[in-house]
Motif scaffolding. Structure first.
Motif, short mmCIF file in Angstrom:
data_model
loop_
_atom_site.label_atom_id
_atom_site.label_comp_id
_atom_site.label_asym_id
_atom_site.label_seq_id
_atom_site.Cartn_x
_atom_site.Cartn_y
_atom_site.Cartn_z
N ILE A 102 75.52 22.09 -9.07
CA ILE A 102 75.62 20.91 -8.21
C ILE A 102 74.24 20.27 -8.01
CG2 ILE A 102 77.64 21.77 -6.95
CD1 ILE A 102 75.70 22.66 -4.71
N ASN A 103 74.25 19.02 -7.55
CA ASN A 103 73.05 18.36 -7.04
C ASN A 103 73.01 18.50 -5.53
OD1 ASN A 103 71.85 17.23 -9.38
ND2 ASN A 103 73.42 15.65 -9.45
N PRO A 104 71.87 18.48 -4.87
CA PRO A 104 70.56 18.23 -5.46
C PRO A 104 69.95 19.42 -6.19
CG PRO A 104 70.33 18.54 -3.09
CD PRO A 104 71.79 18.53 -3.39
N HIS A 105 70.52 20.63 -5.99
CA HIS A 105 69.94 21.79 -6.66
C HIS A 105 71.05 22.71 -7.16
CE1 HIS A 105 65.91 20.76 -5.30
NE2 HIS A 105 66.44 20.54 -4.10
N TYR B 9 72.38 26.46 -7.94
CA TYR B 9 72.16 27.79 -7.38
C TYR B 9 72.92 28.85 -8.19
CZ TYR B 9 70.50 25.29 -3.27
OH TYR B 9 69.80 24.46 -2.43
N GLU C 43 67.39 29.38 -6.83
CA GLU C 43 67.50 27.92 -6.79
C GLU C 43 66.80 27.32 -8.00
OE1 GLU C 43 66.79 26.00 -3.06
OE2 GLU C 43 65.84 24.29 -4.05
N SER D 38 67.78 20.04 -10.40
CA SER D 38 69.05 19.33 -10.18
C SER D 38 70.04 19.61 -11.31
CB SER D 38 68.79 17.82 -10.10
OG SER D 38 68.41 17.32 -11.37
N ARG D 39 71.30 19.40 -10.99
CA ARG D 39 72.35 19.53 -12.01
C ARG D 39 72.07 18.57 -13.17
NH1 ARG D 39 77.79 16.46 -11.09
NH2 ARG D 39 76.21 14.87 -11.39
N ASN D 40 71.68 17.35 -12.85
CA ASN D 40 71.46 16.36 -13.92
C ASN D 40 70.39 16.81 -14.90
OD1 ASN D 40 73.19 15.01 -12.25
ND2 ASN D 40 72.03 13.09 -12.22
N ARG D 41 69.30 17.36 -14.35
CA ARG D 41 68.21 17.79 -15.22
C ARG D 41 68.67 18.96 -16.10
NH1 ARG D 41 62.68 16.67 -15.22
NH2 ARG D 41 62.92 15.33 -13.41
N ARG E 125 70.86 17.83 -18.99
CA ARG E 125 70.10 17.29 -20.12
C ARG E 125 69.45 18.40 -20.94
NH1 ARG E 125 68.47 12.84 -16.15
NH2 ARG E 125 69.53 10.99 -16.93
N GLN F 25 60.02 22.20 -16.42
CA GLN F 25 59.00 21.41 -17.10
C GLN F 25 58.25 20.56 -16.11
OE1 GLN F 25 61.28 19.32 -20.12
NE2 GLN F 25 60.57 20.77 -21.65
#
Lengths: 129, 216
Positions: free
Chosen positions: A53-56, A58, A76, A79-82, A85, A129
């Protein structure tokens, strides 16, 4: 990076030793997040839950200590988005898998702000990164 | 051309020089698409030089006060600090920066207009941009008090943020070097500067954030 089973077992006392430095920062003990100035710790355990999930993101793991006691740790990540990718999805980690994570310890409680996550000896690897 | 016309022309040239120094090529590069962080350049800091009152605010910070846990965008400079993917769009006298994290949209005025005397203090503050050569410079004031990061480093309404953006070609690709200096006499004994490098990712789009409220 791959770690042998022996190495993963050895990582447990390493994190126990590293976490012992946290009380030395007692004036920050009310801060609930992570000590980014502390030495990084490594923790290995068995996955109980994966929250993609976002924002982090787990990963909740059960860690068995030297005396056989089991403690819950909260790992932790970013983010999910990162992580999407980087090739991760909601099925990248499953309950019962072994996870080794390295990162900064929580000020209090069993938590790690992860810099690296390794699932099952390298089935999935994530590095910040 | 008569003398009065020359005067008008000269005035117009001066206005153009002051208000539109932007290099269209630099703008075109910034607008190319999504930029993502490839890390700090060695000058980022995790240590903040806190004043005594800043230290007290830091130590009294509580998890349940963190707006991000409730999926509320915490504002600048924290909108930047997670190294969120971002994109840029220039339209008229306005620059819009969109940050993927928390779906934040930030407006920077490029028209050189003075700040209204009764401007409110807001999470993202009031941002004015200008060009110094090919460097985009953004100054932000009128921030609301809050935190600089999720660890509770405080910011006051007196904080001033200066950002500079320099587009460079490196290793066959484009990068933008972003330097951000935070000045806050209530909380910091001296200005704090972070330098980050973002690279252009032509294969990326900003994704919806779909934030989940976090329970602790």
């Amino acid at each position: 990076m791959r770690m042998s089973v022996l190495a993963r077992i050895a990582a447990v006392p390493i994190f126990l030793a590293a976490s012992a430095v946290v009380p030395a920062q007692a004036h920050h003990s009310s801060v609930p997040w992570y000590d980014l100035n502390a030495d990084q710790i490594t923790v290995t355990g068995v996955v109980r839950e994966f929250q993609f999930i976002n924002p982090h993101v787990y990963i909740i793991i059960d860690v068995t200590g030297a005396e056989g006691q089991v403690e819950e740790w909260r790992l932790e990540s970013t983010s999910r988005n990162r992580m999407m990718r980087a090739g991760w999805n909601e099925d990248s980690v499953k309950p019962g898998q072994t996870v080794t994570a390295t990162g900064f310890p929580a000020w209090k409680g069993n938590g790690v702000d992860t810099e690296e996550i390794i699932v099952d000896d390298g089935a999935m690897v994530w590095k910040r990164q | 051309m008569g003398r009065p016309a020359c005067i008008v022309f000269a005035v117009c040239l001066t206005h153009v020089q002051l208000g539109a120094l932007a290099n269209p090529q630099v703008i075109g590069k910034l607008e190319a698409g999504v930029w993502t962080s490839v890390g700090g350049l060695g000058t980022s800091t995790r240590e903040y030089p806190l004043t005594e009152s800043g230290r007290q605010r830091f130590e009294s910070f509580r998890l349940d006060r963190d707006p991000s846990l409730q999926c509320i965008p915490p504002g600048m400079p924290r909108g930047f600090s997670p190294r969120s993917p971002m994109d840029f769009s220039f339209e008229g006298d306005t620059l819009t920066i969109r940050y993927e994290t928390m779906d934040v949209v930030r407006t920077i005025l490029m028209d050189g207009a003075p700040l209204p005397p009764d401007a409110p203090h807001t999470p993202n503050g009031h941002s004015i941009g200008q060009w110094t050569g090919d460097t985009l410079v953004i100054d932000t004031t009128h921030l609301s008090a809050g935190e600089v990061n999720r660890n509770g480093i405080p910011k006051s309404e007196r904080m001033i943020i200066r950002e500079t953006y320099d587009v460079e070609d490196r290793n066959g690709g484009m990068v933008v070097i972003i330097r951000m200096t935070l000045t806050d006499p209530e909380n910091f004994t001296e200005p704090v500067t972070q330098t980050e490098m973002f690279e252009y990712r032509p294969d990326w789009e900003l994704l919806p954030f779909e934030c989940h409220v976090t329970e602790y």
